[in-house]
Design a protein around this motif. Structure first.
Motif, PDB file in Angstrom:
ATOM      1  N   HIS A  83      47.534 -19.189 -61.922  1.00 42.20           N
ATOM      2  CA  HIS A  83      47.500 -17.682 -61.757  1.00 42.20           C
ATOM      3  C   HIS A  83      46.332 -17.646 -60.473  1.00 42.20           C
ATOM      4  N   SER A  86      47.726 -18.379 -57.218  1.00 44.74           N
ATOM      5  CA  SER A  86      49.112 -17.582 -57.120  1.00 44.74           C
ATOM      6  C   SER A  86      48.593 -16.333 -56.368  1.00 44.74           C
ATOM      7  N   ALA A  87      47.330 -15.999 -56.884  1.00 45.99           N
ATOM      8  CA  ALA A  87      46.815 -14.812 -56.438  1.00 45.99           C
ATOM      9  C   ALA A  87      46.409 -14.894 -54.837  1.00 45.99           C
ATOM     10  N   GLN A  90      49.550 -14.357 -53.150  1.00 46.82           N
ATOM     11  CA  GLN A  90      50.070 -13.295 -53.146  1.00 46.82           C
ATOM     12  C   GLN A  90      49.272 -12.388 -51.880  1.00 46.82           C
ATOM     13  N   ARG A 200      35.791 -15.719 -60.855  1.00 47.11           N
ATOM     14  CA  ARG A 200      35.651 -14.208 -60.857  1.00 47.11           C
ATOM     15  C   ARG A 200      34.432 -13.718 -60.612  1.00 47.11           C
ATOM     16  N   THR A 209      38.733 -12.221 -57.811  1.00 48.10           N
ATOM     17  CA  THR A 209      38.671 -13.681 -57.612  1.00 48.10           C
ATOM     18  C   THR A 209      38.450 -14.065 -56.395  1.00 48.10           C
ATOM     19  N   VAL A 224      40.143 -11.480 -53.907  1.00 47.42           N
ATOM     20  CA  VAL A 224      41.111 -10.657 -54.436  1.00 47.42           C
ATOM     21  C   VAL A 224      41.278  -9.830 -55.488  1.00 47.42           C
ATOM     22  N   ASP A 226      41.792  -8.498 -58.905  1.00 48.91           N
ATOM     23  CA  ASP A 226      42.673  -8.844 -60.008  1.00 48.91           C
ATOM     24  C   ASP A 226      43.798  -7.933 -60.519  1.00 48.91           C
ATOM     25  N   GLY A 229      46.145  -7.472 -56.811  1.00 47.13           N
ATOM     26  CA  GLY A 229      46.392  -8.503 -56.038  1.00 47.13           C
ATOM     27  C   GLY A 229      46.461  -8.574 -54.692  1.00 47.13           C
TER      28      GLY A 229
END
Length: 403
Positions: A83, A86-87, A90, A200, A209, A224, A226, A229
């Motif tokens: 995750h 991926s954040a 994204q 975080r 994050t 980013v 949370d 995104g």
């Protein structure tokens, strides 16, 4: 024994209704929402009741339920590991694919409590508008760039003055306005994984994050959001050493929002007076690179009684020094040429890593002829040095002076 086994395998409850099998196949074909086990279970139960499947589930349904549960666990476990990265991916994708972009840049100046703020608008075709404030009262400076990177119009709010640019004066520059977006171009080329994850924290009331990545001589720290995104804050240190500011941060990002055409108009607004650009101020063409470093230093020391400047990246002292000899606000041709060499140093330095060059002239004079005042590393790995007598020579790595 064998007969009983065969009879057990042909248990009537194992023969599932065709509509039920088709419905289950549709459930399995859908993307499984993360942690949405309740919805999966309810849909399986609905298929069971709709097709009159006995309450005591046969082996095939039990196997199917186990498979769904295992798959869900795999998704949950994998998400815990993927995750954060991926954040990052994204957020980078949003930056890369945005047709329009709006953000606020905060420039932290050394010795200044409040940052200089610049609101930037970027149109789909590459036109740009910047609105800078934070220097003084009624200080907003608005600049309009064409899609080719050339400035079209500059508006000085304090004096209600408008500077209309004749871009034909600068044919030697391919994209003069692209430099201030170098960080954005670097970020668009980022890969799917950052170098470091910061975990975080709370930022302006939002859970974010953090990630760190080095791209094209920029070291980025990106936070980013949370929930959405989207990038909440992007920070980086000066790409060039000694530029007079400590760090840059971008906040309040807006992606793909419609931007009114009036934002990019090069027409002079009502109430502003057009101020001409004297031809004498047009920067002459200079070679750049090492030669411009030599000539800029030579010109400065000539004006400063042999003293080298404190920096070749902080232009403030240079402007003060050369403005002393100006007449009616106009610089003499020699001063213009020296400052043109100074301007050419910036792209030369920005093309290198911070560890690949060092300016050492602060506090030195031209009397120290054998002292290295500047060195840099060439792309082939060899080193060059400029000395107090303005000579430039190759130098071995182990002979480089320490700052």
């Amino acid at each position: 024994m064998t007969r009983r086994s065969n009879q057990a395998e042909s248990h009537p409850h194992d023969e599932l209704p065709e509509p039920f099998s088709r419905g289950m196949a549709e459930i399995l074909a859908e993307p499984v929402p993360l942690l949405d086990l309740a919805r999966i279970q309810s849909r399986i139960q609905a298929q069971t009741e709709r097709n009159s499947v006995p309450h005591l589930w046969p082996r095939r349904i039990r196997q199917l339920a186990c498979a769904v549960a295992v798959a869900a666990v795999v998704v949950v476990v994998a998400s815990r590991w993927t995750h954060p990265t991926s954040a990052w991916a994204q957020a980078i994708q949003q930056v890369r694919e945005a047709s329009t972009l709006t953000y606020t840049q905060l420039l932290m100046i050394k010795g200044q409590e409040q940052p200089v703020k610049t609101r930037t608008f970027i149109a789909a075709d590459g036109r740009k508008r910047t609105e800078q404030s934070g220097i003084g009262k009624s200080d907003r400076i608005t600049t309009i760039f064409g899609a080719d990177g050339y400035i079209r119009l500059t508006l000085l709010e304090a004096t209600k003055s408008a500077i209309v640019e004749d871009t034909s004066k600068f044919p030697q520059f391919k994209n003069p306005g692209g430099g201030f977006l170098a960080w954005l171009e670097a970020l668009k080329k980022a890969g799917g994984k950052p170098e470091k994850e910061l975990g975080r924290k709370s930022l302006d009331g939002r859970a974010v994050t953090g990630f760190v990545a080095t791209l094209a001589n920029f070291t980025f720290t990106m936070w980013v959001d949370d929930e959405t995104g989207k990038p909440a804050r992007i920070e980086y240190e000066p790409q060039i050493k000694g530029v007079g500011y400590e760090a840059t941060a971008m906040t309040d990002f807006r992606f793909d929002e419609p931007l009114d055409e009036s934002l990019f108009s090069a027409d002079v607004p009502e109430g502003y007076k057009v101020v001409g650009q004297p031809r004498e101020a047009v920067a002459p063409s200079v070679p750049g690179g090492e030669e411009s470093v030599v000539e800029a230093l030579r010109g400065y020391t000539k004006q400063a009684d042999g003293k080298f400047p404190a920096s070749i990246a902080d232009w403030g002292p240079w402007a003060v020094l050369f403005s002393k000899g100006s007449k009616d606000g106009k610089l003499d041709p020699e001063a213009v040429k020296v400052l043109s060499h100074l301007g050419a140093i910036t792209p030369f330095l920005s093309g290198m890593k911070k560890s690949d060059y060092e300016y050492l002239g602060d506090g030195k004079t031209t009397a120290q002829k054998d002292d290295v005042v500047f060195w840099y590393k060439r792309p082939d790995g060899t080193y060059r040095a400029i000395y107090g007598d303005f000579s430039a020579k190759d130098i071995a790595a182990d002979k480089l002076p320490k700052p």
